[in-house]
Design a protein around this motif. Structure first.
Motif, PDB file in Angstrom:
ATOM      1  N   UNK A  32       0.819  -1.214   0.000  1.00 23.53           N
ATOM      2  CA  UNK A  32       0.000   0.000   0.000  1.00 23.53           C
ATOM      3  C   UNK A  32       0.851   1.261   0.000  1.00 23.53           C
ATOM      4  N   UNK A  33       1.857   1.323   0.896  1.00 22.68           N
ATOM      5  CA  UNK A  33       2.660   2.543   0.985  1.00 22.68           C
ATOM      6  C   UNK A  33       3.480   2.773  -0.281  1.00 22.68           C
ATOM      7  N   UNK A  34       3.863   1.662  -0.967  1.00 25.30           N
ATOM      8  CA  UNK A  34       4.587   1.802  -2.228  1.00 25.30           C
ATOM      9  C   UNK A  34       3.671   2.381  -3.310  1.00 25.30           C
ATOM     10  N   UNK A  35       2.445   1.893  -3.379  1.00 26.94           N
ATOM     11  CA  UNK A  35       1.494   2.395  -4.374  1.00 26.94           C
ATOM     12  C   UNK A  35       1.206   3.869  -4.144  1.00 26.94           C
ATOM     13  N   UNK A  36       0.977   4.251  -2.884  1.00 26.65           N
ATOM     14  CA  UNK A  36       0.694   5.649  -2.559  1.00 26.65           C
ATOM     15  C   UNK A  36       1.843   6.542  -3.017  1.00 26.65           C
ATOM     16  N   UNK A  37       3.078   6.102  -2.754  1.00 29.08           N
ATOM     17  CA  UNK A  37       4.239   6.894  -3.131  1.00 29.08           C
ATOM     18  C   UNK A  37       4.376   7.015  -4.652  1.00 29.08           C
ATOM     19  N   UNK A  38       4.103   5.932  -5.381  1.00 26.67           N
ATOM     20  CA  UNK A  38       4.178   5.984  -6.849  1.00 26.67           C
ATOM     21  C   UNK A  38       3.172   6.985  -7.394  1.00 26.67           C
ATOM     22  N   UNK A  39       1.922   6.913  -6.922  1.00 25.35           N
ATOM     23  CA  UNK A  39       0.905   7.839  -7.423  1.00 25.35           C
ATOM     24  C   UNK A  39       1.243   9.294  -7.044  1.00 25.35           C
ATOM     25  N   UNK A  40       1.847   9.480  -5.865  1.00 28.41           N
ATOM     26  CA  UNK A  40       2.252  10.833  -5.467  1.00 28.41           C
ATOM     27  C   UNK A  40       3.303  11.378  -6.431  1.00 28.41           C
ATOM     28  N   UNK A  41       4.324  10.567  -6.718  1.00 26.11           N
ATOM     29  CA  UNK A  41       5.390  11.027  -7.610  1.00 26.11           C
ATOM     30  C   UNK A  41       4.883  11.196  -9.041  1.00 26.11           C
ATOM     31  N   UNK A  42       4.021  10.291  -9.498  1.00 21.90           N
ATOM     32  CA  UNK A  42       3.486  10.391 -10.853  1.00 21.90           C
ATOM     33  C   UNK A  42       2.729  11.701 -11.049  1.00 21.90           C
ATOM     34  N   UNK A  43       1.904  12.058 -10.072  1.00 20.35           N
ATOM     35  CA  UNK A  43       1.114  13.290 -10.172  1.00 20.35           C
ATOM     36  C   UNK A  43       2.015  14.507 -10.217  1.00 20.35           C
ATOM     37  N   UNK A  44       3.022  14.536  -9.355  1.00 22.79           N
ATOM     38  CA  UNK A  44       3.944  15.673  -9.323  1.00 22.79           C
ATOM     39  C   UNK A  44       4.706  15.793 -10.644  1.00 22.79           C
ATOM     40  N   UNK A  45       5.118  14.662 -11.198  1.00 24.73           N
ATOM     41  CA  UNK A  45       5.861  14.685 -12.462  1.00 24.73           C
ATOM     42  C   UNK A  45       4.959  15.068 -13.626  1.00 24.73           C
ATOM     43  N   UNK A  46       3.714  14.569 -13.610  1.00 21.95           N
ATOM     44  CA  UNK A  46       2.770  14.905 -14.689  1.00 21.95           C
ATOM     45  C   UNK A  46       2.494  16.405 -14.709  1.00 21.95           C
ATOM     46  N   UNK A  47       2.419  17.027 -13.518  1.00 23.08           N
ATOM     47  CA  UNK A  47       2.188  18.475 -13.441  1.00 23.08           C
ATOM     48  C   UNK A  47       3.339  19.251 -14.076  1.00 23.08           C
TER      49      UNK A  47
END
Length: 508
Positions: A32-47
């Protein structure tokens, strides 16, 4: 284990295997914590406009696998992912597990000009097209949605009844109405209306609202559900028109260049991922501003509609609806209205499966709720309930009762919408078609003449305005299910609203 024993004479227990895999850092499941971190980084990079590939302990994670994880995640994990994408997280970013997560830009393919001829380098394996396309579409849409809200192109109304997604609702409604006319035997009029919808797509392109792309995607699926060639024709028309109207670098052209690779098959396969990702981003912006109840109820209805169709996970729907009701983003009365709308969809699903008795019981329950309110309130739902009763009587074969229900439907439609409104015209086409089927020729001919005279007025209004004659302000106007809905999904949505309303009653 059996292969290792038979081929290599290696004997070990399950516990021994697991201990060794853990030591090597090999794990089958994403934590779970790995998935949360991936989605956090993906969103920041997409922005920042950066494409992303994710790795856990050096192993690349398939984007499609990540999306599947998101859809199946428990509600608590879904909420953590949504918070992380908003820029806040409850996770300890220095934990050992999160330190194993790396998100970076994909490596370019090695160039033959810079490779030593004596060294053989295998070409980089590309992601399969069916996985790459939806991931790229979601990144393009993410940048577009964020930019449109951040730059003030889209603004949710803070007062009044007008919402910023009316254009998409109107266009989508007329597309659905064109198919209704065709089903009821008014083929020429139906294709004439569809032609008007195609013409108006240019206006939608030039001034898109926040639901435009979802309306485009849904329109393609609705048309293909009637006829595959019709769906393909719309894709071809919309993509070519977009290339003529908008600059080549516009996000919509970027989207079409990818969508056309997979065509209708890809749209059907990826619709769930695209809709869920898009609405998640849209919801974050809407929830961050002061919006009026109309906006919030409209948004909630879109979530309900897509979940009932199977295009949105229950986890996301539950998270959104619970937050809206608990936070009073929608009033209790608005929540009760959405419950009745969901019950209406349940009745339609039962009707489609010829569970006529249950469909009629639900219709009567909706009408009983409507009777508790003034006749001027919830006029759209009153008309839809009247249409539902007409269809129940029609399928039961009780001609006298069906004809009475049909007359009641037409009377109510004219009172609510007027004689030349598209809602009234489609109701007329349905009742006329029924009269022809049962041999009530005289009544059918008179109704046909009335329809044609009103249709001419409708078309004249459209020609004079160079637009649709009437604007559709709400997403729940249309009374039929445009895409197949599953009884189980609709029932769990009804249960969700009843549970939330009960919790609201119990809270101090």
């Amino acid at each position: 284990m059996k292969v290792m024993e038979d081929k290599h004479q290696f004997n070990a227990t399950v516990r021994m295997y697991k201990a060794r895999f853990q030591k090597w850092g090999i794990e089958k499941k994403i934590k779970a914590e790995e998935a949360v971190e991936i989605f956090r980084q993906q969103t920041a990079r997409a922005a920042a406009g950066k494409p992303t590939v994710a790795y856990i302990r050096g192993r690349r994670i398939d984007p499609d696998r990540l999306q599947r994880y998101r859809y199946r995640a428990a509600p608590l994990i879904s909420k953590k992912i949504m918070r992380a994408e908003k820029g806040s997280s409850d996770e300890d970013t220095k934990s050992a597990r999160i330190s194993q997560v790396v998100c970076r830009t994909p490596s370019p393919s090695p160039s033959p000009d810079t490779t030593d001829s004596n060294i053989s380098i295998s070409p980089r394996l590309e992601e399969p097209t069916e996985l790459r396309i939806p991931h790229e579409c979601m990144q393009i849409l993410g940048n577009f949605v964020n930019g449109a809200f951040d730059n003030g192109i889209w603004q949710m109304a803070s007062e009044g009844d007008r919402a910023e997604m009316n254009g998409a609702f109107t266009w989508q409604h007329y597309v659905a109405s064109s198919q209704g006319l065709i089903r009821h035997g008014r083929v020429n009029e139906g294709f004439s209306l569809l032609g008007l919808c195609f013409d108006q797509y240019k206006l939608q392109l030039q001034r898109p609202d926040s639901m435009f792309w979802l309306a485009t995607y849904k329109c393609a699926m609705v048309l293909a559900s009637q006829n595959n060639k019709l769906g393909d024709a719309f894709l071809d028309y919309a993509s070519k028109l977009t290339s003529l109207v908008l600059p080549s670098g516009h996000p919509f052209n970027q989207l079409w260049s990818r969508v056309m690779v997979t065509g209708m098959r890809g749209i059907k396969d990826h619709a769930g991922a695209i809709f869920e990702s898009y609405l998640d981003m849209w919801g974050r912006h809407v929830n961050s501003t002061e919006t009026n109840t109309t906006n919030d109820v409209q948004g909630a209805f879109v979530f309900i509609q897509l979940h009932c169709t199977g295009l949105l996970s229950f986890n996301l729907l539950e998270t959104v609806i619970e937050a809206m009701i608990a936070g009073r983003a929608i009033t209790r009365e608005a929540a009760e209205f959405l419950l009745q709308e969901t019950k209406f969809r349940l009745a339609l699903s039962c009707l489609g499966r010829r569970r006529l008795k249950k469909a009629e019981i639900i219709a009567r329950e909706i009408m009983a709720w409507l009777d508790l309110h003034p006749p001027t309130l919830y006029s759209d739902l009153r008309c839809k309930a009247a249409w539902l009763l007409f269809e129940v009587k029609e399928r039961k074969g009780t001609q006298a009762e069906a004809l009475k229900a049909g007359r009641d439907l037409l009377k109510l439609s004219q009172e609510v919408y007027g004689p030349t409104h598209i809602q009234t015209l489609e109701a007329m086409s349905a009742v006329e078609n029924y009269c022809r089927r049962i041999g009530a020729t005289k009544g059918a001919e008179q109704m046909g003449k009335d329809f044609e005279s009103r249709w001419r007025i409708f078309r004249d209004m459209a020609d004079q305005r160079s637009n649709f004659p009437q604007e559709i302000h709400q997403p729940w106007y249309y009374r039929s299910i445009e895409l197949g809905e599953k009884v189980g999904y609709v029932q769990e949505t009804v249960d969700l609203f009843e549970r939330c309303l009960k919790l609201s009653d119990d809270s101090p």
